[in-house]
Design a protein around this motif. Structure first.
Motif, short mmCIF file in Angstrom:
data_model
loop_
_atom_site.label_atom_id
_atom_site.label_comp_id
_atom_site.label_asym_id
_atom_site.label_seq_id
_atom_site.Cartn_x
_atom_site.Cartn_y
_atom_site.Cartn_z
N UNK A 181 0.85 -1.19 0.00
CA UNK A 181 0.00 0.00 0.00
C UNK A 181 0.88 1.24 0.00
N UNK A 182 0.64 2.17 -0.91
CA UNK A 182 1.48 3.36 -0.96
C UNK A 182 1.29 4.24 0.27
N UNK A 183 0.10 4.21 0.84
CA UNK A 183 -0.13 4.89 2.11
C UNK A 183 -0.68 3.90 3.11
N UNK A 184 -0.45 4.18 4.39
CA UNK A 184 -0.90 3.29 5.46
C UNK A 184 -0.98 4.12 6.73
N UNK A 185 -2.04 3.98 7.47
CA UNK A 185 -2.23 4.83 8.65
C UNK A 185 -1.09 4.72 9.64
N UNK A 186 -0.47 3.55 9.71
CA UNK A 186 0.59 3.34 10.70
C UNK A 186 1.98 3.64 10.16
#
Length: 473
Positions: free
Chosen positions: A345-350
């Motif tokens: 995932x290119x972005x991830x909350x963590x």
């Protein structure tokens, strides 16, 4: 015997649907769209049908079927799921000379409901006379991919101007040529781009000066995605199937070109190492202009997305300066596709709240980057065309404070059958790339999210530093 095809005008005419389940619900919904006065007969109704009754869209006849339900009905649909009841409905309709459709029972039907493709008032119907409904559905799905949504607006426009067109072109041959222009010329693309006022002006001008009609050339700038033909958009596929000329990059997969119109001229303009890229780009501009000026539909086919390191903006500026009509069909960018096909995932909350898309096809371009900002944690870097600059990039990142343990993933041939994903830590990046002979095209993804690649891998081969072996993901 083959069925006799017809389209029924059911506006404000009573139609009976027998059954209160999900199938009856779907049949009633389609009849409501056609303007029919729908009556549904059944002991119970689904929640959706009840809602339609409460909204006044459907009249409910509560109970079990009797012949009186057929009073005034123009058509009947039997959707009870009980063959005994359906047979009784069919027999009663037959006695009254009312056409009946019994769901999933062709032998009891006097009419069949075809698979439909709709574009506004334009409707295509596909029937196998009830013998192969799955085949009819498959054909419908194929037509959905080929027929542009603008056809509905185009057919409505043709209907509004029908008398004007007949007056302007009393000769049948001339009229047919005009309709061919209406379909293939500038009006349809303008409608597809929701520029209705301009489409109307173009049509009016053609009617006032019919002798001046000429086929106008245009360019469609199309993103081909990273390689997997399944990632083409519907608009991209339609453009390829209508193109007269396809001007394509070197990395556009052959399987994508195979989807294009068979007799379209294909011109490879891919830039290669060691050649004058500026001269090649000038040649591309000249080709687009020359073919469009000759009245052809040119598809400029680029890998990934044409507006992400694809020089698409430069090409549009060139075309606009010369009055060439154009449109843009975005593609799935290489960064998005390579990350997804590597399970990253290119972005991830963590792990990462931002993404930076970078290109480093030469040392000069890599030296212009803001390394201090790029070396910060909790962000993802996606580097295009950087295989030759991995050592230089690693040195810069480490020198500006990026942790040597930062995970990376090198995705070679992303989304293609030969995809490989090499993962490891930033400090080992150049050595691992050399050891596994990583070659272009390859996308570098650097950041905390790259650590998810080994556990989320689902496509192609994965090479991890702990095993240093290539295993099918």
């Amino acid at each position: 015997m083959p069925l006799y095809p017809l389209f029924a005008d059911l506006r404000d005419r009573p139609v009976l649907v027998v059954g209160g389940g999900p199938v009856a619900e779907r049949k009633a919904a389609a009849l409501i769209v056609a303007g029919a006065r729908v009556r549904v007969g059944a002991p119970e109704l689904t929640a959706s049908l009840r809602a339609r009754v409460e909204a006044g869209e459907v009249r409910w006849i509560e109970g079990t079927f009797t012949g009186a339900w057929l009073d005034e009905a123009w058509l009947v649909v039997a959707a009870t799921g009980d063959r005994r009841v359906n047979r009784a409905i069919a027999a009663a309709a037959e006695d009254r000379c009312i056409l009946v459709n019994v769901v999933d029972d062709p032998a009891l039907c006097s009419f069949h409901v075809p698979a439909l493709v709709r574009r506004g008032l334009l409707t295509l119907a596909i029937s196998s006379a009830g013998q192969a409904p799955v085949l009819a559905s498959r054909l419908r799905a194929r037509l959905e991919t080929v027929l542009d949504e603008s056809l509905g607006a185009l057919s409505e426009l043709a209907g509004r101007y029908r008398l004007r067109i007949r007056e302007a072109f009393p000769d049948v041959t001339q009229r047919r040529r005009f309709y061919a222009w209406l379909l293939d010329g500038p009006v349809a693309p303008l409608l597809g781009r929701h520029r209705e006022a301009e489409a109307l002006r173009t049509l009016e001008q053609a009617l006032q000066t019919p002798h001046a009609i000429a086929r106008a050339g245009r360019v469609t700038l199309v993103g081909a995605g990273p390689g997997d033909p399944g990632l083409l958009t519907l608009k991209a596929l339609r453009a390829l199937q209508r193109a007269d000329v396809i001007v394509h990059d070197r990395l556009v997969d052959a399987a994508i070109l195979d989807l294009a119109r068979r007799d379209a001229e294909r011109i490879d303009v891919g830039k290669r190492s060691g050649e004058d890229h500026a001269a090649t780009q000038r040649r591309i501009h000249d080709l687009l202009h020359a073919h469009a000026a000759a009245g052809r539909h040119v598809v400029r086919l680029k890998g990934g997305d044409p507006f992400v390191f694809g020089r698409g903006g430069e090409e549009l500026e060139f075309l606009r300066a010369r009055g060439v009509d154009y449109e843009v069909v975005p593609g799935v960018s290489a960064a998005m596709a390579c990350a997804a096909y590597a399970g990253i995932p290119l972005t991830h909350r963590e792990h990462a709240q931002s993404v930076h898309l970078l290109t480093a096809h030469c040392k000069d371009s890599i030296d212009t980057l803001d390394w201090r900002a790029l070396a910060r944690e909790r962000q993802t870097l996606a580097l295009y065309m950087g295989v030759a600059q991995l050592e230089h990039l690693t040195e810069r990142m480490l020198a500006h404070g990026r942790d040597g343990d930062t995970p990376f993933a090198l995705v070679e041939n992303g989304s293609r059958p030969g995809q490989r994903v090499v993962t490891g830590c930033l400090r080992d990046l150049p050595a691992l790339a050399r050891r596994h002979d990583v070659r272009a095209p390859a996308m570098l993804i650097l950041g905390e999210v790259a650590a998810l690649a080994p556990q989320l891998a689902w496509f192609g081969a994965a090479i991890h530093p702990d095993t240093d072996l290539a295993d099918a993901a």
